[in-house]
Design an enzyme around this catalytic site. Structure first.
Site, PDB file in Angstrom:
ATOM      1  N   GLY A 141    -101.164 -43.268  13.253  1.00  0.00           N
ATOM      2  CA  GLY A 141    -101.516 -42.885  11.904  1.00  0.00           C
ATOM      3  C   GLY A 141    -102.737 -42.303  11.876  1.00  0.00           C
ATOM      4  N   CYS A 142    -103.380 -42.650  10.641  1.00  0.00           N
ATOM      5  CA  CYS A 142    -104.850 -41.831  10.155  1.00  0.00           C
ATOM      6  C   CYS A 142    -105.718 -42.072  11.364  1.00  0.00           C
ATOM      7  CB  CYS A 142    -105.319 -42.329   9.002  1.00  0.00           C
ATOM      8  SG  CYS A 142    -104.081 -42.124   7.551  1.00  0.00           S
ATOM      9  N   ALA A 143    -105.822 -43.167  12.083  1.00  0.00           N
ATOM     10  CA  ALA A 143    -106.794 -43.446  13.113  1.00  0.00           C
ATOM     11  C   ALA A 143    -106.694 -42.259  14.332  1.00  0.00           C
ATOM     12  CB  ALA A 143    -106.818 -44.824  13.745  1.00  0.00           C
ATOM     13  N   PHE A 335    -109.515 -45.189   9.891  1.00  0.00           N
ATOM     14  CA  PHE A 335    -108.629 -46.424   9.809  1.00  0.00           C
ATOM     15  C   PHE A 335    -107.314 -45.874   9.975  1.00  0.00           C
ATOM     16  CE2 PHE A 335    -112.543 -47.347   7.319  1.00  0.00           C
ATOM     17  CZ  PHE A 335    -112.779 -48.464   7.822  1.00  0.00           C
TER      18      PHE A 335
END
Length: 353
Positions: A141-143, A335
């Site tokens: 994901g965003c990480a 995150f």
């Protein structure tokens, strides 16, 4: 990471279609017409998101009709292959290399399914060697921007002299769901954009920046804070309203723990380079780390110009930071699902031992 690794180049890419935020709000109002109360309750997110425009992988009309898994993933594959090629070839050229010089590729993408993975699908068009190593990664994901770059750097260091390409491609917009009663579905229409980023890393000390270490923290019992649900029509975003307050409460301790692992103190960090998941997330980061309000100005600029593109977004921030001059020590943070915080320590050329 036991020794510094070099960042030789960084490049970004976006798809050709652009939607202004005012257009997106009008289109979403029309699309959610059958759920007027839901849209009216959440429509303010379009005005308060700090986003002026976004790049998307399909014409606006595509988003106004229903699509199943097959159609969505077909758009993902076509768009992601081109974004991969655009970002990868730009990064290779900026490093003064050719595709034949690349020993391995780390590909991070969580917004569609590609088997064979993207670096295999684009193998001939980019021009990789037949013995290039491939490490596709899904689910970060965003990480993924921070974790993927850290993985590529670790692999480069594991074989001194090898050259690794990191590419992250996300087409968040194809997950927009007009059939859902979940408030997160409306929020997604106000936040999501599409894009890609690529970087070249190798062991030793060279040009743009030195990657001197990475760390991560995952919190237990947080699986429902962020991620995807797998539904018949496609991916359905999981956004918990608790994300900004969670970050505000937990980030400082997490950063201090990561700094300790990396052998630095938070006070030594000249600049944080953060994934701008949204205005409230940026505000929460500044509050948690006791930064001056507006200190994360580049994060706000990227959010304004591109929206939340998931993993590539923090790389767009780093690109602007490099253009302005890298402070002596920079910590990248992002995150992602888990719920996790990924961290990476960068140092300006000449400052790493």
């Amino acid at each position: 990471m036991t020794r510094p690794c070099s960042l030789l180049s960084l490049a970004t890419a976006v798809p050709p279609y652009v939607v202004e935020q005012s257009e997106a709000k009008d289109r979403a109002r029309e699309a959610f017409g059958g759920k007027k109360a839901l849209f009216d309750r959440l429509s303010g997110v379009f005005d308060n998101a700090g986003i002026a425009r976004r790049h998307i992988v399909a014409p606006q009309d595509w988003y106004m009709t229903g699509h199943g898994w097959h159609d969505r993933n077909a758009v993902y594959l076509e768009a992601s292959e081109q974004l991969f090629i655009d970002a990868a070839t730009a990064a290779i050229e900026k490093a003064g290399l050719t595709a034949q010089d690349i020993d391995g590729v780390v590909t991070v993408s969580s917004t569609g399914i590609a088997t064979p993975s993207l670096e295999a699908r684009t193998f001939t068009r980019v021009g990789f060697r037949q013995n290039v190593r491939r490490v596709p990664v899904f689910g970060l994901g965003c990480a993924g921007g921070v974790n993927g770059l850290a993985l590529a750097a670790g692999l480069a260091n594991a074989e001194p002299g090898s050259i690794w390409l990191f590419v992250t491609v996300e087409t968040c917009s194809i997950s927009i769901r007009l059939d859902s009663d979940d408030p997160a579905a409306v929020v997604a229409t106000a936040l999501f954009g599409d894009g890609a980023a690529a970087a070249i890393v190798t062991s030793g000390l060279h040009s743009l920046a030195h990657i001197t270490g990475s760390a991560e923290k995952i919190w237990p019992d947080t699986l429902r804070i962020m991620g995807w649900d797998i539904d018949d029509p496609g991916l359905s975003v999981v956004f918990d309203r608790a994300i900004p307050p969670f970050i505000e409460a937990e980030l400082a301790e997490a950063v201090d723990e990561m700094c300790q692992q990396l052998g630095v103190s938070r006070e030594e960090i000249g600049r944080f380079c953060c994934h701008p998941g949204g205005v409230k997330v940026i505000d929460a980061i500044e509050s948690a780390l006791k930064l001056n309000q507006g200190e994360l100005n580049l994060e706000r600029e990227v959010l304004r110009d591109y929206g939340n593109m998931s993993a590539p977004t923090v790389m767009f921030v780093l690109e602007r930071l490099l253009e302005r001059g890298l402070p002596e020590k920079v910590m990248m943070t992002a995150f992602g699902p888990g719920f996790t915080c990924a961290g990476m320590l960068l140092e300006a050329p000449g400052s790493a031992a």
